[in-house]
Design an enzyme around this catalytic site. Structure first.
Site, PDB file in Angstrom:
ATOM      1  N   TYR A 150       0.863  -1.176   0.000  1.00 37.29           N
ATOM      2  CA  TYR A 150       0.000   0.000   0.000  1.00 37.29           C
ATOM      3  C   TYR A 150       0.901   1.228   0.000  1.00 37.29           C
ATOM      4  O   TYR A 150       1.850   1.298   0.795  1.00 37.29           O
ATOM      5  CB  TYR A 150      -0.899   0.008   1.242  1.00 37.29           C
ATOM      6  CG  TYR A 150      -1.803   1.222   1.352  1.00 37.29           C
ATOM      7  CD1 TYR A 150      -1.506   2.249   2.245  1.00 37.29           C
ATOM      8  CD2 TYR A 150      -2.944   1.351   0.571  1.00 37.29           C
ATOM      9  CE1 TYR A 150      -2.339   3.362   2.370  1.00 37.29           C
ATOM     10  CE2 TYR A 150      -3.774   2.458   0.680  1.00 37.29           C
ATOM     11  CZ  TYR A 150      -3.465   3.457   1.584  1.00 37.29           C
ATOM     12  OH  TYR A 150      -4.275   4.565   1.695  1.00 37.29           O
ATOM     13  N   ASP A 245       9.392   2.856  -0.957  1.00 32.39           N
ATOM     14  CA  ASP A 245       8.391   3.519  -0.123  1.00 32.39           C
ATOM     15  C   ASP A 245       8.725   3.204   1.337  1.00 32.39           C
ATOM     16  O   ASP A 245       8.361   2.139   1.835  1.00 32.39           O
ATOM     17  CB  ASP A 245       6.987   3.043  -0.499  1.00 32.39           C
ATOM     18  CG  ASP A 245       5.937   3.675   0.389  1.00 32.39           C
ATOM     19  OD1 ASP A 245       4.729   3.522   0.096  1.00 32.39           O
ATOM     20  OD2 ASP A 245       6.297   4.332   1.390  1.00 32.39           O
ATOM     21  N   LYS A 273       5.214   9.444   8.374  1.00 33.93           N
ATOM     22  CA  LYS A 273       4.977   8.924   9.723  1.00 33.93           C
ATOM     23  C   LYS A 273       6.028   9.368  10.736  1.00 33.93           C
ATOM     24  O   LYS A 273       5.986  10.464  11.265  1.00 33.93           O
ATOM     25  CB  LYS A 273       4.851   7.403   9.667  1.00 33.93           C
ATOM     26  CG  LYS A 273       3.612   6.954   8.862  1.00 33.93           C
ATOM     27  CD  LYS A 273       3.407   5.481   8.875  1.00 33.93           C
ATOM     28  CE  LYS A 273       2.390   5.091   7.825  1.00 33.93           C
ATOM     29  NZ  LYS A 273       1.053   4.826   8.392  1.00 33.93           N
TER      30      LYS A 273
HETATM   31  P1  KE4 Z   1      -0.662   8.491   4.273  1.00 29.54           P
HETATM   32  O1  KE4 Z   1      -1.168   9.173   3.034  1.00 29.54           O
HETATM   33  O2  KE4 Z   1      -1.733   7.660   4.964  1.00 29.54           O
HETATM   34  O3  KE4 Z   1       0.064   9.436   5.236  1.00 29.54           O
HETATM   35  O4  KE4 Z   1       0.515   7.478   3.819  1.00 29.54           O
HETATM   36  C1  KE4 Z   1       0.220   6.530   2.815  1.00 29.54           C
HETATM   37  C2  KE4 Z   1       1.190   5.372   2.959  1.00 29.54           C
HETATM   38  C3  KE4 Z   1       2.238   5.266   2.052  1.00 29.54           C
HETATM   39  N1  KE4 Z   1       3.124   4.257   2.129  1.00 29.54           N
HETATM   40  C4  KE4 Z   1       3.033   3.327   3.117  1.00 29.54           C
HETATM   41  C5  KE4 Z   1       4.053   2.230   3.170  1.00 29.54           C
HETATM   42  C6  KE4 Z   1       1.990   3.391   4.069  1.00 29.54           C
HETATM   43  O5  KE4 Z   1       1.899   2.449   5.038  1.00 29.54           O
HETATM   44  C7  KE4 Z   1       1.052   4.442   3.991  1.00 29.54           C
HETATM   45  C8  KE4 Z   1      -0.102   4.569   4.955  1.00 29.54           C
HETATM   46  N2  KE4 Z   1      -0.196   3.568   5.959  1.00 29.54           N
HETATM   47  C9  KE4 Z   1      -1.531   3.273   6.428  1.00 29.54           C
HETATM   48  C10 KE4 Z   1      -1.420   2.208   7.512  1.00 29.54           C
HETATM   49  N3  KE4 Z   1      -0.785   1.019   7.029  1.00 29.54           N
HETATM   50  C11 KE4 Z   1      -2.266   4.469   6.883  1.00 29.54           C
HETATM   51  C12 KE4 Z   1      -3.433   4.214   7.809  1.00 29.54           C
HETATM   52  C13 KE4 Z   1      -4.708   4.735   7.235  1.00 29.54           C
HETATM   53  O6  KE4 Z   1      -4.901   4.634   6.002  1.00 29.54           O
HETATM   54  O7  KE4 Z   1      -5.512   5.240   8.025  1.00 29.54           O
END
Ligand code: KE4
Length: 432
Positions: A150, A245, A273
């Site tokens: 993801y 990523d 994060k």
């Molecule tokens: P955000 O747009 O949610 O800040 O980041 C996207 C993203 C990009 N790359 C990786 C490896 C990620 O894990 C994420 C977002 N992680 C999820 C939890 N696994 C966010 C939680 C959510 O969607 O509420």
């Protein structure tokens, strides 16, 4: 620790009933709706260190930790001080500030493959922009991603995606055009033969390969020996950009990117994060020759009102300063100790469970199979996962409310937390 009362979520239920009237699903990000584990979301009131308290004053040891952002724990005093100080000097200027340069230098020092950086507000923005930059730099359209990884909710990456997309069975979201999907090629994580064939055959059309170097969004899945090195060799040979990523893995395993532990230099890296210490801050970066394709120097456009926001940057600087001298080896071994003890509990109770751990993040897969990709991750019994989640929650342990997410240990978790968590696990397993 006062145990979470099984039934006492009165105020949470009240707040949820109100929230669903005006917020879709009552939440601002789908996985928080906890539908996959069959509970109504618990509304949180405050956190400190490894602990959080919900609106009914139930207390929990937290292993969600804002989905990995809070490796220092909740409300770390240095981060809170930095946010208070910065916000008192002005929330945002829409003009450059010195600390953006200071943080950019800190990231480039910690992640040597990044010679230049661009700050954005979310991991999604970071990966979306990195993909656009790769397409602009190479003049090619297609990208290769891995099933179950993801990378945020940008159209071109919401194809066979993990995390909440997998949780809710929409790995291929509605609303993505056929043209967009056509430009996204997918193969199984750890399947280097498939990746090799795709890159060799499609090299003239593929701009980049994007990968979570340690997957966390189908649950934790480690790269098999040689997988990442082979990807680097293949992409270098065929002049395809390699994007790591590291939104989750960045500063999770060591001070810097997990790339340094693998000895691999990607062309572009996405971070998020942890670098924002809980504030909305993310970044992407790489070699100057690529990054300088970005506006205002180059012709790849990307922008953001609050990008490099001084309050978020202050939080990030304070967080990195705290992390710089922390003992990651101890963090990782503490996590390993806890996970090993829980694995022993599952084994003695004859509950089929594989605990995948990488550094200080881990996932319970209720299967006997070795979980090495999305297909084997899906072999987990998600009904048992949901029951385990609920049993742990009732005992005051807040774990990831989805099979396709990771749990996170932090520098704030203590030996007492480990003992209480392991005891709760033993009781929970008896009730499965
Ligand atoms: P955000 O747009 O949610 O800040 O980041 C996207 C993203 C990009 N790359 C990786 C490896 C990620 O894990 C994420 C977002 N992680 C999820 C939890 N696994 C966010 C939680 C959510 O969607 O509420």
């Amino acid at each position: 620790m006062a145990r979470a009362n099984r039934n006492l979520h009165t105020r949470s239920r009240k707040f949820y009933a109100e929230a669903v009237q005006v917020l879709v699903g009552g939440v601002n990000s789908p996985v928080r709706a906890c539908k996959a584990v069959g509970v109504d979301p618990v509304f949180m009131a405050q956190g400190a260190g490894s602990r959080i308290v919900d609106v009914d004053r139930n207390r929990y040891i937290d292993f969600c930790m804002s989905w990995g952002a809070l490796i220092l724990g909740h409300a770390h005093p240095a981060v809170v001080r930095a946010v208070k100080g910065a916000s008192a000097r002005g929330m945002s200027f829409g003009a450059p500030t010195e600390n953006e340069t200071v943080l950019a230098h800190a990231l480039c020092d910690a992640v040597p493959s990044m010679q230049k950086v661009r700050f954005v507000n979310s991991g999604t923005e970071a990966t979306m922009s990195a993909i656009r930059l790769a397409r602009g730099f190479t003049g090619r359209d297609k990208i290769l991603k891995f099933e179950g990884c993801y990378h945020g909710h940008t159209d071109s990456l919401l194809v066979k995606a993990g995390s909440g997309a997998a949780t809710y069975g929409v790995p291929d979201s509605l609303g993505i055009t056929a043209g967009t999907s056509r430009d996204t090629i997918v193969c199984a994580y750890n399947d280097i033969d498939a990746a090799s064939r795709i890159i060799r055959e499609g090299r003239s059309k593929i701009a980049a390969v994007i990968v979570e170097p340690v997957a966390a969004n189908m649950g934790v899945i480690l790269p098999e020996p040689g997988f990442l090195a082979a990807l680097r060799e293949l992409t270098r040979r065929h002049r395809v950009l390699l994007i790591f990523d590291e939104v989750i893995s960045g500063f999770r395993f060591t001070y810097g990117g997990v790339q340094s532990l693998f000895g691999i230099e990607p062309d572009l890296t996405c971070l998020g994060k942890i670098i924002g210490a809980g504030m909305p801050l993310a970044a992407y970066g790489g070699r100057k020759e690529i990054m300088d394709y970005l506006s205002p120097l180059g012709k790849v456009y990307q922008a953001g009102t609050l990008s490099g926001n001084p309050v978020a940057v202050a939080a990030g600087l304070a967080g990195l300063k705290e992390l710089k001298n922390r003992d990651y080896a101890q963090l990782n071994s503490d996590t390993a100790e806890m996970c090993q003890t829980m694995e022993d509990i599952f084994r003695r109770s004859r509950v089929p469970c594989t605990v995948n751990r990488a550094g200080s993040m881990f996932t319970f897969f209720f299967t006997n199979k070795r979980v090495r990709d999305y297909a084997t991750a899906k072999s987990s019994d998600t009904k048992v996962y949901a029951r385990f989640f609920k049993e742990m929650l009732a005992q005051g342990i807040y774990t990831a409310p989805s099979q396709f997410e990771a749990n996170f240990f932090s520098f704030a978790h203590t030996g007492k937390d480990i003992r209480e968590t392991v005891m709760a696990c033993a009781r929970a397993v008896r009730r499965l």
